[in-house]
Design a protein around this motif. Sequence first.
Motif, mmCIF file in Angstrom:
data_model
loop_
_atom_site.group_PDB
_atom_site.id
_atom_site.type_symbol
_atom_site.label_atom_id
_atom_site.label_comp_id
_atom_site.label_asym_id
_atom_site.label_seq_id
_atom_site.Cartn_x
_atom_site.Cartn_y
_atom_site.Cartn_z
ATOM 1 N N GLY A 253 11.637 -4.728 -3.852
ATOM 2 C CA GLY A 253 12.703 -5.581 -3.175
ATOM 3 C C GLY A 253 13.267 -6.354 -2.769
ATOM 4 O O GLY A 253 12.527 -7.333 -4.740
ATOM 5 N N PRO A 254 13.899 -7.398 -2.959
ATOM 6 C CA PRO A 254 15.336 -8.296 -2.413
ATOM 7 C C PRO A 254 12.955 -8.984 -2.149
ATOM 8 O O PRO A 254 12.814 -8.794 -1.743
ATOM 9 N N GLU A 256 13.443 -11.740 -0.684
ATOM 10 C CA GLU A 256 12.850 -12.180 0.823
ATOM 11 C C GLU A 256 12.433 -11.165 1.761
ATOM 12 O O GLU A 256 11.122 -11.817 1.996
ATOM 13 N N LYS A 257 12.777 -9.834 1.364
ATOM 14 C CA LYS A 257 11.874 -9.224 2.378
ATOM 15 C C LYS A 257 10.250 -9.265 1.949
ATOM 16 O O LYS A 257 8.960 -8.713 2.772
ATOM 17 N N VAL A 258 10.352 -8.564 0.544
ATOM 18 C CA VAL A 258 8.582 -8.624 0.003
ATOM 19 C C VAL A 258 8.181 -10.274 0.112
ATOM 20 O O VAL A 258 6.804 -9.812 0.491
ATOM 21 N N HIS A 259 8.849 -11.183 0.200
ATOM 22 C CA HIS A 259 7.801 -12.058 0.881
ATOM 23 C C HIS A 259 7.197 -12.769 2.219
ATOM 24 O O HIS A 259 6.375 -12.512 2.826
ATOM 25 N N ALA A 260 8.548 -11.938 3.278
ATOM 26 C CA ALA A 260 7.718 -11.080 4.559
ATOM 27 C C ALA A 260 7.022 -10.416 4.950
ATOM 28 O O ALA A 260 5.770 -11.040 6.011
ATOM 29 N N GLU A 261 7.159 -9.428 4.038
ATOM 30 C CA GLU A 261 5.810 -7.982 4.338
ATOM 31 C C GLU A 261 4.452 -8.912 3.608
ATOM 32 O O GLU A 261 3.625 -8.506 4.093
ATOM 33 N N LEU A 262 4.808 -9.382 2.483
ATOM 34 C CA LEU A 262 3.188 -10.198 2.118
ATOM 35 C C LEU A 262 2.462 -11.289 3.485
ATOM 36 O O LEU A 262 1.639 -10.504 3.273
ATOM 37 N N ALA A 263 3.265 -11.717 3.614
ATOM 38 C CA ALA A 263 2.609 -12.890 4.674
ATOM 39 C C ALA A 263 2.329 -11.872 6.229
ATOM 40 O O ALA A 263 1.351 -11.987 6.271
ATOM 41 N N LYS A 264 2.887 -10.920 6.454
ATOM 42 C CA LYS A 264 3.127 -9.911 7.103
ATOM 43 C C LYS A 264 1.554 -9.335 7.243
ATOM 44 O O LYS A 264 0.437 -9.249 7.575
ATOM 45 N N ARG A 265 1.182 -8.741 5.921
ATOM 46 C CA ARG A 265 -0.198 -7.682 5.257
ATOM 47 C C ARG A 265 -0.910 -8.810 5.241
ATOM 48 O O ARG A 265 -1.861 -8.339 5.446
ATOM 49 N N MET A 345 1.049 -0.867 -13.446
ATOM 50 C CA MET A 345 1.283 -1.645 -11.249
ATOM 51 C C MET A 345 1.063 -0.360 -10.811
ATOM 52 O O MET A 345 0.745 0.583 -10.189
ATOM 53 N N GLU A 346 2.505 0.858 -11.297
ATOM 54 C CA GLU A 346 2.448 2.148 -10.101
ATOM 55 C C GLU A 346 1.396 2.953 -10.312
ATOM 56 O O GLU A 346 0.770 3.256 -9.213
ATOM 57 N N LYS A 347 0.472 2.680 -11.502
ATOM 58 C CA LYS A 347 -0.623 3.659 -12.190
ATOM 59 C C LYS A 347 -1.694 3.287 -11.088
ATOM 60 O O LYS A 347 -3.040 3.651 -10.926
ATOM 61 N N ALA A 348 -1.953 2.435 -10.710
ATOM 62 C CA ALA A 348 -2.962 1.003 -10.589
ATOM 63 C C ALA A 348 -2.924 1.019 -8.865
ATOM 64 O O ALA A 348 -4.146 0.628 -8.277
ATOM 65 N N ALA A 349 -1.896 1.042 -8.291
ATOM 66 C CA ALA A 349 -1.584 1.280 -6.799
ATOM 67 C C ALA A 349 -1.454 2.800 -6.076
ATOM 68 O O ALA A 349 -1.547 3.412 -6.581
ATOM 69 N N ARG A 350 -2.230 2.755 -5.241
ATOM 70 C CA ARG A 350 -2.547 4.158 -4.151
ATOM 71 C C ARG A 350 -0.909 3.846 -3.565
ATOM 72 O O ARG A 350 -1.245 4.566 -3.062
ATOM 73 N N ARG A 351 -0.455 2.595 -2.721
ATOM 74 C CA ARG A 351 0.535 2.549 -2.458
ATOM 75 C C ARG A 351 1.912 1.960 -3.107
ATOM 76 O O ARG A 351 1.213 0.582 -3.279
ATOM 77 N N HIS A 352 3.050 2.562 -2.768
ATOM 78 C CA HIS A 352 3.731 2.157 -3.171
ATOM 79 C C HIS A 352 5.337 2.053 -1.989
ATOM 80 O O HIS A 352 5.529 2.845 -1.676
ATOM 81 N N ILE A 353 5.190 0.645 -2.101
ATOM 82 C CA ILE A 353 6.496 -0.074 -0.506
ATOM 83 C C ILE A 353 7.608 -0.569 -1.748
ATOM 84 O O ILE A 353 7.784 -1.406 -1.678
ATOM 85 N N ARG A 354 9.139 0.751 -1.481
ATOM 86 C CA ARG A 354 9.854 -0.451 -1.789
ATOM 87 C C ARG A 354 10.776 -0.559 -0.887
ATOM 88 O O ARG A 354 11.231 0.130 -0.158
ATOM 89 N N LEU A 355 10.863 -1.701 -0.195
ATOM 90 C CA LEU A 355 11.860 -2.640 1.482
ATOM 91 C C LEU A 355 12.932 -2.065 0.960
ATOM 92 O O LEU A 355 13.566 -2.089 2.518
ATOM 93 N N GLU A 356 13.643 -1.518 -0.055
ATOM 94 C CA GLU A 356 15.235 -0.967 0.645
ATOM 95 C C GLU A 356 14.915 0.219 1.581
ATOM 96 O O GLU A 356 16.231 0.257 2.719
ATOM 97 N N SER A 357 14.109 0.947 1.450
ATOM 98 C CA SER A 357 14.153 1.918 2.016
ATOM 99 C C SER A 357 13.676 1.968 3.538
ATOM 100 O O SER A 357 12.609 1.169 3.579
ATOM 101 N N ASP A 358 13.675 2.174 4.023
ATOM 102 C CA ASP A 358 12.939 2.691 5.686
ATOM 103 C C ASP A 358 11.794 2.697 5.988
ATOM 104 O O ASP A 358 10.866 2.525 6.628
ATOM 105 N N GLU A 359 11.472 4.197 5.088
ATOM 106 C CA GLU A 359 10.049 4.479 4.479
ATOM 107 C C GLU A 359 9.509 4.266 3.566
ATOM 108 O O GLU A 359 9.599 3.289 2.976
ATOM 109 N N GLU A 360 7.906 4.230 3.853
ATOM 110 C CA GLU A 360 6.503 3.367 3.191
ATOM 111 C C GLU A 360 6.903 4.781 1.867
ATOM 112 O O GLU A 360 6.387 5.708 2.050
#
Length: 360
Positions: A253-254, A256-265, A345-360
């Motif tokens: 995602g954008p 800014e959003k990825v940055h904020a999400e990473l900090a939170k997680r 990277m998608e194959k390695a990841a168990r969860r894929h979070i696209r930050l533009e959309s509302d859902e995980e």
Amino acid sequence: MEGEHCQTRIIKIDPQNVDESLLVPPAEVLREGGVVAFPTETVYGLGASIFQPRAVRRVFAVKGRPADNPLIVHIAEKEWLEELTPSCPPAAWRAVEVFWPGPLTIVVPRSAQVPPLVTAGLDKVGIRMPSHPVALALIRLAGVPVAAPSANTSGRPSPTVAAHVAEDLAGKIDWIVDGGPCQVGIESTVVDFTTPRPLILRPGAITAEMLTEVTGVEVGMAPGLSSPAETPPSPGMKYVHYAPQGEMFLFEGPEEKVHAELAKRIEEALAGGKRVGLLLTAEMAARLQVPEEVVAMTLSSRKNPEEAGTRLYGCLREFDRLGVEIILAEGYPRVGRGIALMNRMEKAARRHIRLESDEE
Ligand code: TXA
Ligand code: MG
């Protein structure tokens, strides 16, 4: 021999100046029915002569690979192709004229020369001529087409240095030929040329655009590559691949959003007492506040997915080694090499979070 312990001999070969005399012993073992790991420009392969059914079975056994997942046949000369397929489509010929030797696997009709064991019973075969000088010399010396999957235990990241091969397979295979680090780091592009319109079954360094330009026919992406929920077109695609032991979350995602999400997680995971790893672009690494106890790895600049590709699997293995339980990874733009990189990277990841959309 299957499942039994054996002595693994290891030999170092300088790829810049290949001493062929050193490759004679592993080449002989390969031809006579042994299994030999060798470097290619993409990842290390675990080779067996296609004419040695016991060796081919041993490759499946030591990897723990399902028998319905076909192997790629590696050759040292373009001319060898003619024995392996009764009819190579013109578009495939045009592709190999330009991209061989190199990180391109063509799927074409199988000739009777290729045992069905190698192709998991399919009537088509995947063939590739690697560009790594050590791979070419070894296969030429062996004098036989070499069936080779990536030289990792099934489910682990593909090996990009000889030490990764040893980690997974030492004591189970006859030789490891160490030719240094792999230049591409991500497995070859696999293209099915048996369909009316050629289809990419696995993205790699050779992109759909490059293939379309060279072949003069529109090369598409197999269904399921853009939306993972669909039926897997390539037998290999239905298996969990490249998985690190930690739980990996991929954020797209954008910035800014990825940055904020990473900090939170990061904060949440640390609060939960987890050992956290980060897989970041250089741009993100420069601005993100990383607590001391977090293992942060930088893949490359966002503009350099090629470099990220050479480093990805090594970083995933390093997270495993360090006992990282949660991996927070940043996605790359899906252009050029970024398409193949994001596929892995998608194959390695168990969860894929696209930050533009509302859902995980
Ligand atoms: O870069 C590479 O391709 C590396 C190096 C060692 O050459 N090899 C590699 O092999 O990645 P492996 O076995 O890990 O992956 C082979 C992929 C699998 O997804 C498999 O299903 C597909 O190629 N494949 C092989 N033969 C096929 C066939 N006849 N039809 C459809 N897919 C095929
Ligand atoms: Mg593999």
